[in-house]
Scaffold this active site. Structure first.
Site, mmCIF file in Angstrom:
data_model
loop_
_atom_site.group_PDB
_atom_site.id
_atom_site.type_symbol
_atom_site.label_atom_id
_atom_site.label_comp_id
_atom_site.label_asym_id
_atom_site.label_seq_id
_atom_site.Cartn_x
_atom_site.Cartn_y
_atom_site.Cartn_z
ATOM 1 N N HIS A 239 -4.336 4.585 -5.477
ATOM 2 C CA HIS A 239 -3.741 3.264 -5.260
ATOM 3 C C HIS A 239 -2.961 2.768 -6.483
ATOM 4 C CE1 HIS A 239 -6.387 2.685 -1.698
ATOM 5 N NE2 HIS A 239 -7.377 3.095 -2.447
HETATM 6 O O1 RIB Z 1 -8.381 -1.423 -2.992
HETATM 7 C C1 RIB Z 1 -8.049 -0.520 -4.017
HETATM 8 C C2 RIB Z 1 -8.100 -1.211 -5.343
HETATM 9 O O2 RIB Z 1 -9.420 -1.660 -5.619
HETATM 10 C C3 RIB Z 1 -7.749 -0.276 -6.512
HETATM 11 O O3 RIB Z 1 -7.171 -1.018 -7.547
HETATM 12 C C4 RIB Z 1 -9.081 0.241 -6.943
HETATM 13 O O4 RIB Z 1 -9.089 0.653 -8.313
HETATM 14 C C5 RIB Z 1 -9.921 -0.986 -6.774
HETATM 15 O O5 RIB Z 1 -9.736 -1.807 -7.923
#
Ligand code: RIB
Ligand code: CA
Length: 309
Positions: A239
């Site tokens: 992500h």
């Molecule tokens: O939903 C994904 C996010 O939440 C990413 O930033 C992961 O590292 C968590 O922080």
């Protein structure tokens, strides 16, 4: 001219990879790293950020710790996804370096104020630090070029059906950021779920030095654990790296300008990013929202940078 950036994070597997991508990219100048509670507590996200900078041999970059809990709500972590350490899988030594003795908010303000060029903020965890920065330093916005954040979703959430984790943890902070009037780019789950790495990528990286081995072992853990919680055909989502990648390769992600607000009142839909994808409300867009990505190009570019350490 490299883009000056400040990365606010909650390492976290994907945060760590995002940091390593940023540090390997001459297009960016990382002015500093700040940490926030999210994936795990601040007592772990901060040393995790220090560990990653030490691994990358970039201890010239300072780390400042921020908030240990959201603005108004109890902290909810995601140790079920990232493990108790926040970086389960590889073993990194206890960091030799320490965070600076300045709160992340004041650290961000000082770095922004003293930068020759307006600074891009890259928050990839809950937005507590960023919201307090905007509240505590009301004039700081004139020195912020844009905010490119990982968070939210047009469609399905991941921590509830309605909400993505970063926004869910501190919805009031997210609401403040989205309504700051600053240029916002939102890399939400709709595109980060196309930003996938798989076992083949882990194997490609395993022989690529200490950083490659570290990322391979992060992926080894994530490839086993992530499917226990989410559908993971085709690999696991990195992500946070997509927020950084968007700055390096601006054509990588297709974005659409939309009005975005954040639900803070509802229990059922707390932390939902309400994205007016088709401009049905008539409200002026306040964010560029990621809507599509060529995941193959993302993976190729990311592997090239991580393999070059
Ligand atoms: O939903 C994904 C996010 O939440 C990413 O930033 C992961 O590292 C968590 O922080
Ligand atoms: Ca994160």
């Amino acid at each position: 001219m490299a883009i000056p950036v400040l990365i606010d994070c909650d390492p976290g597997h994907d945060d760590a990879i995002a940091l390593l991508l940023a540090l390997a990219s001459p297009e960016l100048e990382v002015l500093g790293v700040t940490t926030v509670a999210g994936n795990v507590g601040l007592d772990k996200t901060t040393p995790n950020a220090l560990r990653v900078l030490e691994l990358a041999q970039r201890t010239d970059i300072s780390v400042a710790a921020g908030f240990a809990r959201p603005l108004y709500r109890p902290l909810q972590i995601a140790a079920n996804v990232h493990g108790d350490s926040g970086l389960d899988g590889p073993t990194l030594p206890v960091p030799k370096t320490a965070a600076v003795d300045v709160h992340a908010v004041d650290f961000l303000a000082e770095k922004i104020a003293t930068s020759e060029e307006p600074v891009t903020l890259v928050p990839v965890g809950p937005l507590t630090n960023i919201a307090v920065l905007l509240n505590s330093y009301p004039d700081i916005g004139s020195r912020i070029a844009r905010i490119v954040l990982m968070g939210g979703a047009i469609a399905t959430g991941n921590v509830t059906p309605a909400a993505e984790f970063n926004i869910y943890v501190d919805p009031e902070a997210a609401h403040r950021v989205f309504h700051s009037g600053l240029p916002i780019t939102m890399m939400g789950l709709d595109v980060t779920h196309k930003a996938l790495l798989g076992a083949d990528h882990a194997d490609q990286l395993r022989g690529a030095g200490a950083v490659g081995k570290f990322v391979a072992e992060l992926l080894d853990f994530f490839l086993v654990n992530h499917p226990r919680h989410f559908e993971s055909r085709g690999g696991v989502p990195i992500h946070d790296a997509l927020a950084v990648a968007h700055l390096i390769w601006p054509d990588l992600v297709e974005t659409v300008d939309c009005h975005v607000t954040v639900e803070t009142q509802s229990d059922l839909c707390r932390g939902r990013t309400v994205v007016d994808r088709w401009q049905v409300t008539g409200q002026t867009p306040n964010a560029s929202v990621g809507v599509d990505l060529d995941g193959g190009v993302f993976a190729k570019n990311l592997l090239e940078r991580l393999g070059a350490y």
